[in-house]
Design a protein around this motif. Structure first.
Motif, PDB file in Angstrom:
ATOM      1  N   ASN A   1       0.718  -1.465  -0.083  1.00  0.00           N
ATOM      2  CA  ASN A   1      -0.048  -0.071  -0.059  1.00  0.00           C
ATOM      3  C   ASN A   1       0.786   1.293   0.174  1.00  0.00           C
ATOM      4  O   ASN A   1       0.300   2.350   0.128  1.00  0.00           O
ATOM      5  CB  ASN A   1      -1.002   0.042   1.288  1.00  0.00           C
ATOM      6  N   GLY A   2       2.324   1.058  -0.049  1.00  0.00           N
ATOM      7  CA  GLY A   2       3.112   2.226  -0.196  1.00  0.00           C
ATOM      8  C   GLY A   2       3.686   2.585   1.311  1.00  0.00           C
ATOM      9  O   GLY A   2       4.549   3.438   1.397  1.00  0.00           O
TER      10      GLY A   2
ATOM     11  N   GLU B   1       4.979 -12.408   1.240  1.00  0.00           N
ATOM     12  CA  GLU B   1       3.572 -12.284   2.031  1.00  0.00           C
ATOM     13  C   GLU B   1       4.067 -11.992   3.438  1.00  0.00           C
ATOM     14  O   GLU B   1       4.729 -12.995   4.072  1.00  0.00           O
ATOM     15  CB  GLU B   1       2.704 -13.205   1.814  1.00  0.00           C
ATOM     16  N   ILE B   2       3.301 -10.930   4.034  1.00  0.00           N
ATOM     17  CA  ILE B   2       3.792 -10.696   5.612  1.00  0.00           C
ATOM     18  C   ILE B   2       2.858 -11.283   6.285  1.00  0.00           C
ATOM     19  O   ILE B   2       1.553 -10.960   6.451  1.00  0.00           O
ATOM     20  CB  ILE B   2       4.115  -9.094   5.717  1.00  0.00           C
ATOM     21  N   VAL B   3       3.193 -11.968   7.345  1.00  0.00           N
ATOM     22  CA  VAL B   3       2.459 -12.379   8.348  1.00  0.00           C
ATOM     23  C   VAL B   3       2.960 -12.132   9.794  1.00  0.00           C
ATOM     24  O   VAL B   3       4.174 -12.031   9.881  1.00  0.00           O
ATOM     25  CB  VAL B   3       2.080 -13.746   8.401  1.00  0.00           C
TER      26      VAL B   3
ATOM     27  N   MET C   1      -0.926  -8.775   3.766  1.00  0.00           N
ATOM     28  CA  MET C   1      -0.222  -8.138   2.575  1.00  0.00           C
ATOM     29  C   MET C   1       1.100  -8.307   2.300  1.00  0.00           C
ATOM     30  O   MET C   1       1.933  -8.955   3.167  1.00  0.00           O
ATOM     31  CB  MET C   1      -0.524  -6.478   2.496  1.00  0.00           C
ATOM     32  N   ASN C   2       1.512  -8.036   1.214  1.00  0.00           N
ATOM     33  CA  ASN C   2       2.755  -8.343   0.761  1.00  0.00           C
ATOM     34  C   ASN C   2       3.675  -7.240   1.214  1.00  0.00           C
ATOM     35  O   ASN C   2       3.058  -6.013   1.199  1.00  0.00           O
ATOM     36  CB  ASN C   2       2.922  -8.643  -0.959  1.00  0.00           C
TER      37      ASN C   2
ATOM     38  N   LYS D   1       2.726  -5.856  -5.254  1.00  0.00           N
ATOM     39  CA  LYS D   1       1.100  -6.392  -5.311  1.00  0.00           C
ATOM     40  C   LYS D   1       0.968  -8.033  -6.108  1.00  0.00           C
ATOM     41  O   LYS D   1       0.256  -8.785  -5.362  1.00  0.00           O
ATOM     42  CB  LYS D   1       0.377  -5.478  -5.734  1.00  0.00           C
ATOM     43  N   ASN D   2       1.810  -8.007  -6.989  1.00  0.00           N
ATOM     44  CA  ASN D   2       1.671  -9.086  -7.767  1.00  0.00           C
ATOM     45  C   ASN D   2       2.371 -10.153  -7.189  1.00  0.00           C
ATOM     46  O   ASN D   2       2.191 -11.425  -7.845  1.00  0.00           O
ATOM     47  CB  ASN D   2       2.196  -8.940  -9.013  1.00  0.00           C
TER      48      ASN D   2
END
Length: 349
Positions: free
Chosen positions: A9-10, A27-29, A126-127, A143-144
């Protein structure tokens, strides 16, 4: 050296580099465990993910010699508020930073992990990219990013057997499972034959097993179409137990649907409620997906206290049970080990 975490998201977090000196997209968790960072870093379920530890200080007891035997690590990156540069423990062999360097895992420290966790809770998983220059990365590339199907990469390529001659013969397709399941079952006198994730039903039956165990693994369970197909062909022919991803694959084989959670359940302190006796249990979990239960074919055994998602199923017309959590939680309470014993009891019915 400066390092930056750039979210899709920047949003940019500025921190310090530690671990391997390279960039990564993942991918962040977030993981809510207080201890057990080596167990986290050697868990195949984190393949393709960057793990953010919610506990503010990580690695203060270092890495033990026994843990060095865990020679495979899986997360794409590691995110902490602070890591212990001078760990203290009589068993300590090395610190967290040198462990990450040895296993080529890049990390970032010195960022506000509480703020990052709040963002993930509110907006969902989100990534993100860990980079040396935040202007060098394209947000579209972040994002991809997709983890994709990683079972083929992590799974054994050939059959192998652990504890040959054990009382119970269990076949286990390898989806990228943790060692804890094998260790627990061998302690219960089970012979475990681990087979590739895409082994066909006929080949599994040819091994003359007493039961089938579907273990945990990374990624979207629906991507494991070959495993789902094999399990579907084995329904009613063998007692079956599913753990983690195995729970979801068993649900898919029975015609249920799975869906991605907003931010998943990651940690060794996840509460579940038993729908049988209304007791609360603390469990170890690591998953981003959940099952939509069909109560016509299975009873719900456990539900998450946090979001009420299904945490366990007992099937009505076939000898099968599944759990979203790990009964064999490492270094924690052993309250749930009876579930493995209940699975083995199916063999003698």
């Amino acid at each position: 050296m400066k390092k930056y975490l750039v979210l899709e998201n920047g949003k940019v977090f500025a921190g310090e580099a530690f671990g391997a000196d390279r960039d990564a997209i993942a991918e962040i968790v977030f993981n809510t465990a207080i201890v057990g960072f080596v167990d986290i870093l050697t868990d195949p379920c984190y393949a393709g993910q960057a793990v953010c530890q919610t506990f503010p200080l990580v690695g203060n007891y270092g890495v033990f010699a026994l843990e060095e035997q865990k020679d495979k690590t899986y997360p794409a990156a590691y995110i902490v508020r602070e890591y212990a540069k001078e760990p203290s423990n009589f068993r300590c062999e090395r610190d967290l930073n040198s462990f990450l360097v040895a296993h080529d895992i890049p990390g970032i420290c010195g960022i506000d992990t509480r703020e990052l966790t709040k963002i993930l809770r509110e907006n969902g998983t989100m990534n993100g990219a860990i980079v040396s220059d935040p202007d060098s990365i394209n947000l579209e590339d972040i994002k991809n990013y997709r983890i994709g199907s990683v079972a083929a990469e992590l799974s054994t390529k050939e059959n192998y057997t652990v504890n040959a001659g054990g009382k119970y013969k269990i076949v286990m397709p390898d989806l990228g499972c943790t060692a804890g399941i094998i260790e627990t079952l061998t302690a219960m006198d089970c012979e475990i034959t681990v087979v590739p994730y895409n082994t066909e039903a006929e080949k599994i039956l040819a091994l003359s097993p007493d039961a089938l165990l579907l273990p945990d693994g990374p990624g979207n369970p629906a991507d494991n179409t070959e495993t789902v197909s094999a399990v579907k062909a084995l329904l009613g022919k063998l007692p079956i137990m599913g753990i983690g991803t195995g729970h979801l694959i068993l649900a898919l084989a029975n015609g249920m649907k799975t869906f991605k959670l907003k931010h998943g359940h990651h940690g060794s302190n996840q509460p579940v409620r038993s729908l049988t006796d209304n007791q609360i249990y603390i469990t170890s979990q690591n998953h981003n997906y959940a099952a939509e239960p069909n109560t016509d074919i299975a009873d719900v055994l456990f539900a998450s206290v946090n979001d009420n998602t299904c945490q366990g199923l007992q099937y009505k017309n076939i000898p099968a049970v599944s759990l979203q959590f790990h009964p064999e939680i490492s270094g924690g309470p052993k309250d749930m080990l009876y579930l493995y014993k209940a699975f083995l009891a199916m063999i003698n019915r």
